[in-house]
Design a protein around this motif. Structure first.
Motif, PDB file in Angstrom:
ATOM      1  N   MET A 246       0.800  -1.170  -0.103  1.00 26.29           N
ATOM      2  CA  MET A 246       0.049   0.072  -0.208  1.00 26.29           C
ATOM      3  C   MET A 246       0.742   1.226  -0.085  1.00 26.29           C
ATOM      4  O   MET A 246       0.633   2.224  -0.527  1.00 26.29           O
ATOM      5  CB  MET A 246      -0.993  -0.086   1.213  1.00 26.29           C
ATOM      6  CG  MET A 246      -2.038   0.979   1.285  1.00 26.29           C
ATOM      7  SD  MET A 246      -2.802   1.309  -0.351  1.00 26.29           S
ATOM      8  CE  MET A 246      -3.976  -0.110  -0.179  1.00 26.29           C
ATOM      9  N   ARG A 247       2.039   1.121   0.739  1.00 26.37           N
ATOM     10  CA  ARG A 247       2.910   2.362   0.642  1.00 26.37           C
ATOM     11  C   ARG A 247       3.223   2.700  -0.743  1.00 26.37           C
ATOM     12  O   ARG A 247       3.544   3.707  -1.169  1.00 26.37           O
ATOM     13  CB  ARG A 247       4.032   2.136   1.384  1.00 26.37           C
ATOM     14  CG  ARG A 247       3.903   2.048   3.018  1.00 26.37           C
ATOM     15  CD  ARG A 247       5.173   2.262   3.841  1.00 26.37           C
ATOM     16  NE  ARG A 247       4.723   1.993   4.973  1.00 26.37           N
ATOM     17  CZ  ARG A 247       4.915   0.905   5.863  1.00 26.37           C
ATOM     18  NH1 ARG A 247       5.363  -0.224   5.291  1.00 26.37           N
ATOM     19  NH2 ARG A 247       4.471   0.742   7.257  1.00 26.37           N
TER      20      ARG A 247
ATOM     21  N   ALA B  56       0.455   4.187  -2.811  1.00 29.98           N
ATOM     22  CA  ALA B  56       0.489   5.630  -2.622  1.00 29.98           C
ATOM     23  C   ALA B  56       1.296   6.592  -3.250  1.00 29.98           C
ATOM     24  O   ALA B  56       1.392   7.564  -3.598  1.00 29.98           O
ATOM     25  CB  ALA B  56       0.448   5.567  -1.131  1.00 29.98           C
TER      26      ALA B  56
ATOM     27  N   THR C 179       0.560   6.662  -7.044  1.00 29.66           N
ATOM     28  CA  THR C 179      -0.901   7.029  -7.551  1.00 29.66           C
ATOM     29  C   THR C 179      -1.237   8.379  -6.982  1.00 29.66           C
ATOM     30  O   THR C 179      -1.610   8.235  -5.600  1.00 29.66           O
ATOM     31  CB  THR C 179      -1.946   5.789  -6.995  1.00 29.66           C
ATOM     32  OG1 THR C 179      -1.222   4.556  -7.246  1.00 29.66           O
ATOM     33  CG2 THR C 179      -3.121   6.033  -7.479  1.00 29.66           C
TER      34      THR C 179
ATOM     35  N   TRP D 129      -4.160   8.205  -4.505  1.00 30.51           N
ATOM     36  CA  TRP D 129      -4.097   7.512  -3.469  1.00 30.51           C
ATOM     37  C   TRP D 129      -2.845   8.015  -2.425  1.00 30.51           C
ATOM     38  O   TRP D 129      -2.517   7.475  -1.668  1.00 30.51           O
ATOM     39  CB  TRP D 129      -3.892   6.216  -3.716  1.00 30.51           C
ATOM     40  CG  TRP D 129      -5.301   5.271  -4.087  1.00 30.51           C
ATOM     41  CD1 TRP D 129      -5.712   5.584  -5.355  1.00 30.51           C
ATOM     42  CD2 TRP D 129      -5.899   4.301  -3.694  1.00 30.51           C
ATOM     43  NE1 TRP D 129      -7.025   4.663  -5.458  1.00 30.51           N
ATOM     44  CE2 TRP D 129      -6.708   4.171  -4.574  1.00 30.51           C
ATOM     45  CE3 TRP D 129      -5.644   3.502  -2.279  1.00 30.51           C
ATOM     46  CZ2 TRP D 129      -7.706   2.950  -4.223  1.00 30.51           C
ATOM     47  CZ3 TRP D 129      -6.414   2.365  -2.234  1.00 30.51           C
ATOM     48  CH2 TRP D 129      -7.439   2.048  -2.976  1.00 30.51           C
ATOM     49  N   ALA D 130      -2.430   9.229  -2.815  1.00 29.12           N
ATOM     50  CA  ALA D 130      -1.369   9.901  -2.153  1.00 29.12           C
ATOM     51  C   ALA D 130      -1.434   9.828  -0.743  1.00 29.12           C
ATOM     52  O   ALA D 130      -0.083   9.530  -0.137  1.00 29.12           O
ATOM     53  CB  ALA D 130      -0.753  10.947  -2.998  1.00 29.12           C
ATOM     54  N   GLY D 131      -2.466   9.987  -0.115  1.00 28.69           N
ATOM     55  CA  GLY D 131      -2.483  10.151   1.276  1.00 28.69           C
ATOM     56  C   GLY D 131      -2.931   8.954   1.951  1.00 28.69           C
ATOM     57  O   GLY D 131      -3.081   8.901   3.169  1.00 28.69           O
ATOM     58  N   VAL D 132      -2.917   7.854   1.402  1.00 32.65           N
ATOM     59  CA  VAL D 132      -3.497   6.540   1.965  1.00 32.65           C
ATOM     60  C   VAL D 132      -2.340   6.039   2.752  1.00 32.65           C
ATOM     61  O   VAL D 132      -1.455   5.585   2.179  1.00 32.65           O
ATOM     62  CB  VAL D 132      -4.036   5.629   0.765  1.00 32.65           C
ATOM     63  CG1 VAL D 132      -4.564   4.394   1.579  1.00 32.65           C
ATOM     64  CG2 VAL D 132      -5.252   6.363   0.062  1.00 32.65           C
ATOM     65  N   THR D 133      -2.800   5.664   4.221  1.00 30.91           N
ATOM     66  CA  THR D 133      -1.961   4.799   4.989  1.00 30.91           C
ATOM     67  C   THR D 133      -2.805   4.049   5.802  1.00 30.91           C
ATOM     68  O   THR D 133      -3.944   4.362   5.938  1.00 30.91           O
ATOM     69  CB  THR D 133      -1.174   5.807   5.827  1.00 30.91           C
ATOM     70  OG1 THR D 133      -1.848   6.555   6.886  1.00 30.91           O
ATOM     71  CG2 THR D 133      -0.192   6.638   5.233  1.00 30.91           C
TER      72      THR D 133
ATOM     73  N   TRP E 174     -11.394   7.367  -1.822  1.00 28.47           N
ATOM     74  CA  TRP E 174     -10.505   8.054  -2.767  1.00 28.47           C
ATOM     75  C   TRP E 174     -11.413   9.039  -3.648  1.00 28.47           C
ATOM     76  O   TRP E 174     -12.498   8.887  -3.692  1.00 28.47           O
ATOM     77  CB  TRP E 174      -9.809   7.141  -3.354  1.00 28.47           C
ATOM     78  CG  TRP E 174     -10.566   6.100  -4.269  1.00 28.47           C
ATOM     79  CD1 TRP E 174     -10.561   4.810  -4.261  1.00 28.47           C
ATOM     80  CD2 TRP E 174     -11.168   6.459  -5.662  1.00 28.47           C
ATOM     81  NE1 TRP E 174     -11.234   4.254  -5.298  1.00 28.47           N
ATOM     82  CE2 TRP E 174     -11.649   4.993  -6.148  1.00 28.47           C
ATOM     83  CE3 TRP E 174     -11.172   7.678  -6.349  1.00 28.47           C
ATOM     84  CZ2 TRP E 174     -12.379   5.030  -7.494  1.00 28.47           C
ATOM     85  CZ3 TRP E 174     -11.794   7.506  -7.718  1.00 28.47           C
ATOM     86  CH2 TRP E 174     -12.277   6.295  -8.111  1.00 28.47           C
TER      87      TRP E 174
ATOM     88  N   ALA F  31      -2.624  14.096  -0.547  1.00 32.75           N
ATOM     89  CA  ALA F  31      -1.227  13.639   0.443  1.00 32.75           C
ATOM     90  C   ALA F  31      -1.282  14.064   1.973  1.00 32.75           C
ATOM     91  O   ALA F  31      -0.702  13.253   2.903  1.00 32.75           O
ATOM     92  CB  ALA F  31      -0.185  14.708  -0.173  1.00 32.75           C
TER      93      ALA F  31
ATOM     94  N   ASP G 204      -9.992  12.831   2.279  1.00 30.62           N
ATOM     95  CA  ASP G 204     -10.439  12.103   1.294  1.00 30.62           C
ATOM     96  C   ASP G 204     -11.737  12.997   0.879  1.00 30.62           C
ATOM     97  O   ASP G 204     -11.949  13.951   0.838  1.00 30.62           O
ATOM     98  CB  ASP G 204     -10.929  10.731   1.984  1.00 30.62           C
ATOM     99  CG  ASP G 204     -11.950  10.896   3.105  1.00 30.62           C
ATOM    100  OD1 ASP G 204     -12.168  11.829   3.584  1.00 30.62           O
ATOM    101  OD2 ASP G 204     -12.770   9.856   3.401  1.00 30.62           O
TER     102      ASP G 204
END
Length: 694
Positions: free
Chosen positions: A501-502, A505, A508, A511-515, A526, A530, A534
């Motif tokens: 997933m890192r 992110a 993409t 999806w830059a801020g997905v953790t 989504w 960053a 969302d």
């Protein structure tokens, strides 16, 4: 609920439909003891359906695959992981060397996690060197993705399930939500009881029709005419939001000219929907302060399904009902992660978040990260894979979590394709119709046994956590794929799904801020910026297209690919049942089989009387492509001239009846319009459940 009697309780996300219910999985003695809904689940709000809550016994069913199997001398034998991996590596390496990487193809699983699917598409592209990767969205909602991207810019619902409660009115088109998406269906039902004006459009009188202020029953294959007729009335009766059109859209003039020809009377002749009902539906939607449109496979699984999605977008744009709470476009996604598997780039033409493989800047970004060089041509779609296998151009496939011999159309052709392959790997939790043709079967993990994320129908990324471990020698899908990739010479460098997933992110923008930390218990919808912000509502101020404006589509009605004839006088519509899920791989190995141990063919009393068919009698159903037998159920739920059944039971083989007609833009099969002949069979044989209960 007291947890004292359990060894552990884990919060996870349901692995059945695309609603994305959050669950509390309670384990005892290494098995799932019970499941309860998570009270803070954003999609389910403390509720779940009978599948999510009770259909978990499959996870330790005695038929679970717990060791690799290898075919030798025509028979499968138990093998070690070393033997199985060695066979896979040697065969894929040989075929790649002899015939090139495009002689190999893979199917990712929409039942698996985002991280599993990301690893699978990376394996095919980086370890094998081909874009021949696809997933089951090809045969369900690929027309939705195509239409939404063309009209609005992004491949996902414009809002979420909370919009149902915020809407003054809603149109539900081609989706039997209380059976296919029960928790979302319950939310629709509750909203209707509170006063939301619901319009249902379906050839069957579904349960939600009883809660609707209006029900329209169009002939199968005439959705486009209905949508054009609704647009005609909206324009004729002054319900167009001209300020919205001028500021935020392009192409309306061509649509206005087209819809002038689709008067209610003309649409009635095409679709059978009474002109007065069409007019009433248009006013309900157009006059509502906030109104949403929800649709399912009854829209997409047609020859012109992608065009109907664009016509749905047209109607919403005409009324300015986008970008606000309560005014959403909500496609009801079928499998638990069918949204996510496509988001992750398990498609032959896109990387993650629908970034084109032909885009030079995008492709170079992935090449640099992966340390490989890739071509800029699209790979095979699923139907093209099967055609190429029959033609001898495709020599090997890796099918991960899909029973294509049961669920895909034109079953005879699919089986011919599987038999034509030199080498087939199946990664599964049970033996299936498809594994009958496998050279290697790998024992994999169910959703209750893995870590990662799913993305539901409202674009909500949610965490999946293991409540138990895979049984016996079975492994998680993520471990299997990354291990094979490493053995093929491409080490992804992932220790855990979170590592994958890192990378998603990093590659993409949407999806830059997905953790995992930010996803937490509530999930993220989504695009995610960053900083972790969302997007519960899309298109509040601009559309994700050049110039920021939505695009109208002037698309006329065209007849379906199959129509009733003298030889085949009835039209078959296929769908789902409440008790079961897709091919029944999981639900037929639970107590749900006691609730429904066989399927039936629904037929209208008028047709049954004309054909001398009594309720419960065995009937033969024949199309131009195949023939099946099953019991009849005489009911007025289905309109005269039509019949209905599902595809959950392998012994019925419903998809033998479905031919090659498919959506013109995406190759999604036309499951919803199949001309058939139905006749009584003299004897009713004793029924045996497809799979015994636990």
């Amino acid at each position: 609920m007291s947890t004292d009697r359990f060894d552990s309780t884990v919060t996870t996300t349901c692995g059945y439909c695309g609603v994305g219910c959050r669950l509390e999985a309670h384990a005892r003695g290494g098995k799932i003891a019970s499941i309860s809904p998570a009270l803070d689940g954003p999609a389910n709000k403390g509720h779940t359906c009978l599948k999510g809550r009770f259909a978990h016994q499959f996870s330790r069913h005695r038929n679970r695959l717990t060791t690799p199997l290898i075919r030798e001398g025509g028979a499968l034998r138990i093998a070690t992981w070393e033997e199985a991996l060695g066979r896979i590596v040697s065969e894929l390496t040989r075929i790649k060397a002899q015939h090139g990487p495009d002689a190999i193809a893979g199917l990712a699983s929409s039942r698996a996690t985002n991280e599993d699917c990301y690893a699978m598409q990376r394996f095919m592209r980086a370890a094998i060197g081909t874009h021949n990767i696809d997933n089951c969205s090809r045969v369900c909602h690929s027309p939705t993705s195509f239409g939404l991207r063309k009209s609005l810019g992004l491949s996902g619902a414009t809002g979420g399930f909370d919009d149902i409660e915020a809407a003054d009115a809603a149109i539900l088109l081609g989706a039997n939500a209380t059976e296919s998406h029960p928790v979302a269906g319950a939310r629709i039902k509750q909203a209707a009881l509170r006063g939301m004006q619901l319009v249902t459009i379906d050839p069957r009188r579904i349960e939600l029709s009883g809660y609707a202020v209006l029900h329209l029953s169009p002939r199968p294959g005439t959705n486009a005419a209905v949508m054009l007729g609704l647009a005609h009335v909206v324009a004729r009766d002054g319900l167009v939001d001209h300020e919205f059109l001028a500021a935020r859209t392009e192409g309306y003039d061509a649509v206005r000219a087209l819809i002038a020809d689709y008067t209610p009377a003309d649409v009635e002749r095409i679709s059978g929907v009474p002109a007065a009902d069409l007019e009433a539906a248009a006013h309900i939607y157009g006059e509502a302060g906030e109104a949403s449109i929800l649709w399912g496979l009854g829209v997409t699984e047609h020859k012109y399904g992608s065009e109907v999605v664009r016509l749905i977008c047209n109607l919403a744009l005409m009324c300015g009902k986008l970008g606000r709470r309560g005014s959403a476009l909500l496609p009801m996604r079928g499998q638990n992660n069918v949204q996510g598997s496509s988001d992750m780039g398990a498609l032959p033409d896109t990387f993650t978040a629908y970034q084109s493989v032909q885009d030079e800047e995008v492709a170079r970004r992935f090449e640099e990260r992966w340390g490989v060089t890739m071509r800029r041509e699209n790979g095979y779609t699923i139907p093209q894979m099967f055609d190429a296998a029959v033609a001898g151009d495709l020599r090997a496939m890796w099918i991960f979590g899909e029973d294509v011999a049961q669920t895909d159309p034109d079953t005879t052709h699919v089986i011919h394709a599987l038999q034509s392959l030199e080498f087939l790997v199946c990664q599964e939790i049970f033996e299936t119709e498809t594994t009958k043709y496998a050279d290697v079967i790998l024992p994999a993990s169910a959703f209750l046994e893995k870590e990662g994320t799913f993305t539901n129908a409202e674009r909500r990324i949610q965490l999946v956590a293991p409540a138990i471990t895979p049984p016996g020698g079975a492994k998680t899908d993520f471990e299997i794929i990354t291990t094979v990739s490493r053995a093929m010479g491409h080490d992804m460098g992932f220790e855990t799904p979170e590592d994958a997933m890192r990378e998603v992110a990093a590659l993409t923008p949407h999806w830059a801020g997905v953790t995992y930390e930010r996803i937490g218990r509530g999930g993220l919808q989504w695009p995610v910026a960053a900083d972790g912000t969302d997007s519960p509502i899309l298109y509040q101020d601009h559309f994700e297209l050049p110039g920021g404006k939505a695009q109208f589509a002037a698309l006329p009605y065209k007849p379906p690919g199959s129509e009733a004839s003298e030889q085949f006088p009835l039209v078959l519509v296929t769908g789902r049942r409440l008790e079961h899920y897709n091919a029944g791989t999981m639900t037929r190995r639970t107590g749900n089989l006691d609730l429904m141990d066989h399927d039936v063919l629904e037929i209208h009393p008028d047709d049954a009387a004309r054909l001398w068919i009594s309720d419960g009698a065995l009937v033969s159903v024949r199309s131009a492509f195949g023939r099946i037998e099953l019991a009849a159920r005489v009911t007025d739920r289905i309109e005269a001239g039509h019949v209905f059944t599902a595809f959950h039971f392998p012994e019925v083989r419903t998809n033998l009846l479905v031919g090659g007609s498919a959506d013109i833009n995406t190759s999604c099969p036309e499951y919803k319009v199949v001309a058939v002949d139905v006749r009584p069979v003299q004897e009713v044989p004793a029924r045996t459940p497809a799979v015994p209960t636990v």
